[in-house]
Design a protein around this motif. Structure first.
Motif, PDB file in Angstrom:
ATOM      1  N   GLU A 199       0.836  -1.210   0.000  1.00  0.00           N
ATOM      2  CA  GLU A 199       0.000   0.000   0.000  1.00  0.00           C
ATOM      3  C   GLU A 199       0.866   1.254   0.000  1.00  0.00           C
ATOM      4  OE1 GLU A 199      -2.540  -0.344   3.426  1.00  0.00           O
ATOM      5  OE2 GLU A 199      -3.874  -1.768   2.453  1.00  0.00           O
ATOM      6  N   LEU A 200       1.903   1.263   0.847  1.00  0.00           N
ATOM      7  CA  LEU A 200       2.777   2.426   0.931  1.00  0.00           C
ATOM      8  C   LEU A 200       3.584   2.615  -0.349  1.00  0.00           C
ATOM      9  CD1 LEU A 200       4.024   2.121   4.630  1.00  0.00           C
ATOM     10  CD2 LEU A 200       2.402   3.787   3.709  1.00  0.00           C
ATOM     11  N   GLU A 201       4.023   1.515  -0.944  1.00  0.00           N
ATOM     12  CA  GLU A 201       4.805   1.602  -2.180  1.00  0.00           C
ATOM     13  C   GLU A 201       3.969   2.081  -3.362  1.00  0.00           C
ATOM     14  OE1 GLU A 201       8.341  -1.697  -1.528  1.00  0.00           O
ATOM     15  OE2 GLU A 201       6.523  -2.325  -2.551  1.00  0.00           O
ATOM     16  N   SER A 202       2.663   1.872  -3.290  1.00  0.00           N
ATOM     17  CA  SER A 202       1.808   2.276  -4.405  1.00  0.00           C
ATOM     18  C   SER A 202       1.793   3.792  -4.581  1.00  0.00           C
ATOM     19  CB  SER A 202       0.379   1.777  -4.193  1.00  0.00           C
ATOM     20  OG  SER A 202      -0.297   2.563  -3.214  1.00  0.00           O
ATOM     21  N   GLY A 203       2.000   4.519  -3.498  1.00  0.00           N
ATOM     22  CA  GLY A 203       1.988   5.971  -3.569  1.00  0.00           C
ATOM     23  C   GLY A 203       0.594   6.560  -3.693  1.00  0.00           C
ATOM     24  N   ASN A 204      -0.422   5.731  -3.648  1.00  0.00           N
ATOM     25  CA  ASN A 204      -1.810   6.187  -3.808  1.00  0.00           C
ATOM     26  C   ASN A 204      -2.534   6.263  -2.467  1.00  0.00           C
ATOM     27  OD1 ASN A 204      -1.501   6.249  -6.600  1.00  0.00           O
ATOM     28  ND2 ASN A 204      -2.048   4.086  -6.771  1.00  0.00           N
ATOM     29  N   ILE A 205      -1.844   6.703  -1.453  1.00  0.00           N
ATOM     30  CA  ILE A 205      -2.433   6.751  -0.127  1.00  0.00           C
ATOM     31  C   ILE A 205      -2.201   8.155   0.446  1.00  0.00           C
ATOM     32  CG2 ILE A 205      -0.365   5.753   0.929  1.00  0.00           C
ATOM     33  CD1 ILE A 205      -2.161   4.299   2.902  1.00  0.00           C
ATOM     34  N   PRO A 206      -3.238   8.777   1.003  1.00  0.00           N
ATOM     35  CA  PRO A 206      -3.075  10.109   1.581  1.00  0.00           C
ATOM     36  C   PRO A 206      -2.048  10.106   2.717  1.00  0.00           C
ATOM     37  CG  PRO A 206      -5.411   9.528   1.416  1.00  0.00           C
ATOM     38  CD  PRO A 206      -4.625   8.306   1.084  1.00  0.00           C
ATOM     39  N   LEU A 207      -1.393  11.220   2.919  1.00  0.00           N
ATOM     40  CA  LEU A 207      -0.323  11.330   3.903  1.00  0.00           C
ATOM     41  C   LEU A 207      -0.757  10.873   5.295  1.00  0.00           C
ATOM     42  CD1 LEU A 207       2.534  12.162   4.657  1.00  0.00           C
ATOM     43  CD2 LEU A 207       1.672  14.495   5.001  1.00  0.00           C
ATOM     44  N   GLU A 208      -1.929  11.299   5.740  1.00  0.00           N
ATOM     45  CA  GLU A 208      -2.394  10.923   7.081  1.00  0.00           C
ATOM     46  C   GLU A 208      -2.530   9.407   7.210  1.00  0.00           C
ATOM     47  OE1 GLU A 208      -3.937  13.295   5.179  1.00  0.00           O
ATOM     48  OE2 GLU A 208      -3.115  15.016   6.268  1.00  0.00           O
ATOM     49  N   ASN A 209      -3.077   8.777   6.179  1.00  0.00           N
ATOM     50  CA  ASN A 209      -3.205   7.318   6.184  1.00  0.00           C
ATOM     51  C   ASN A 209      -1.842   6.651   6.100  1.00  0.00           C
ATOM     52  OD1 ASN A 209      -5.928   7.782   6.210  1.00  0.00           O
ATOM     53  ND2 ASN A 209      -6.325   6.969   4.170  1.00  0.00           N
ATOM     54  N   ALA A 210      -0.923   7.234   5.348  1.00  0.00           N
ATOM     55  CA  ALA A 210       0.420   6.675   5.221  1.00  0.00           C
ATOM     56  C   ALA A 210       1.124   6.681   6.575  1.00  0.00           C
ATOM     57  CB  ALA A 210       1.233   7.452   4.190  1.00  0.00           C
ATOM     58  N   ILE A 211       0.945   7.753   7.335  1.00  0.00           N
ATOM     59  CA  ILE A 211       1.575   7.829   8.663  1.00  0.00           C
ATOM     60  C   ILE A 211       0.995   6.757   9.580  1.00  0.00           C
ATOM     61  CG2 ILE A 211       1.803   9.271  10.728  1.00  0.00           C
ATOM     62  CD1 ILE A 211       1.907  11.695   8.770  1.00  0.00           C
ATOM     63  N   THR A 212      -0.326   6.597   9.529  1.00  0.00           N
ATOM     64  CA  THR A 212      -0.979   5.561  10.343  1.00  0.00           C
ATOM     65  C   THR A 212      -0.488   4.178   9.937  1.00  0.00           C
ATOM     66  OG1 THR A 212      -2.936   6.943  10.612  1.00  0.00           O
ATOM     67  CG2 THR A 212      -3.213   4.588  10.997  1.00  0.00           C
ATOM     68  N   LYS A 213      -0.419   3.928   8.642  1.00  0.00           N
ATOM     69  CA  LYS A 213       0.048   2.626   8.144  1.00  0.00           C
ATOM     70  C   LYS A 213       1.505   2.382   8.520  1.00  0.00           C
ATOM     71  CE  LYS A 213      -3.554   1.017   5.929  1.00  0.00           C
ATOM     72  NZ  LYS A 213      -4.140  -0.288   6.230  1.00  0.00           N
ATOM     73  N   TYR A 214       2.335   3.429   8.443  1.00  0.00           N
ATOM     74  CA  TYR A 214       3.748   3.298   8.804  1.00  0.00           C
ATOM     75  C   TYR A 214       3.884   2.931  10.282  1.00  0.00           C
ATOM     76  CZ  TYR A 214       8.621   4.406   9.651  1.00  0.00           C
ATOM     77  OH  TYR A 214       9.939   4.321  10.028  1.00  0.00           O
ATOM     78  N   THR A 215       3.088   3.585  11.132  1.00  0.00           N
ATOM     79  CA  THR A 215       3.119   3.286  12.566  1.00  0.00           C
ATOM     80  C   THR A 215       2.699   1.847  12.824  1.00  0.00           C
ATOM     81  OG1 THR A 215       2.628   5.594  13.084  1.00  0.00           O
ATOM     82  CG2 THR A 215       2.205   3.985  14.820  1.00  0.00           C
ATOM     83  N   GLU A 216       1.646   1.421  12.154  1.00  0.00           N
ATOM     84  CA  GLU A 216       1.186   0.039  12.275  1.00  0.00           C
ATOM     85  C   GLU A 216       2.270  -0.934  11.806  1.00  0.00           C
ATOM     86  OE1 GLU A 216      -2.392  -2.853  10.586  1.00  0.00           O
ATOM     87  OE2 GLU A 216      -2.523  -0.688  10.273  1.00  0.00           O
TER      88      GLU A 216
END
Length: 74
Positions: free
Chosen positions: A18-35
């Motif tokens: 998901e993160l590599e796709s680049g199609n994720i809003p910044l706020e969601n990317a931060i949440t996903k990174y933390t997870e």
């Protein structure tokens, strides 16, 4: 249900894609990174625990003995 190493690794792979796709809003990317970082810690802790268990063998008298693999040439 208790988390397993395999389940955590699968979830981590999904997050990375998901993160590599680049199609994720910044706020969601931060949440996903933390997870993802929590999953990495869980996997690392699981591997360390497994390593400790594998490195001990039980002798016939019940004593624990460190298990060491000798590399070729040692």
């Amino acid at each position: 249900m208790e988390k397993t190493f395999e389940g955590a690794l699968k979830d981590l792979e999904i997050i990375v894609k998901e993160l590599e796709s680049g199609n994720i809003p910044l706020e969601n990317a931060i949440t996903k990174y933390t997870e993802a970082m929590q999953l990495v810690k869980f996997c690392s802790d699981s591997l360390n625990k497994a390593t400790e268990q594998i490195n001990k063998t039980v002798l016939d008298n019940g004593e624990l003995k460190e298990f060491n693999i000798k590399e070729e040439g040692e």
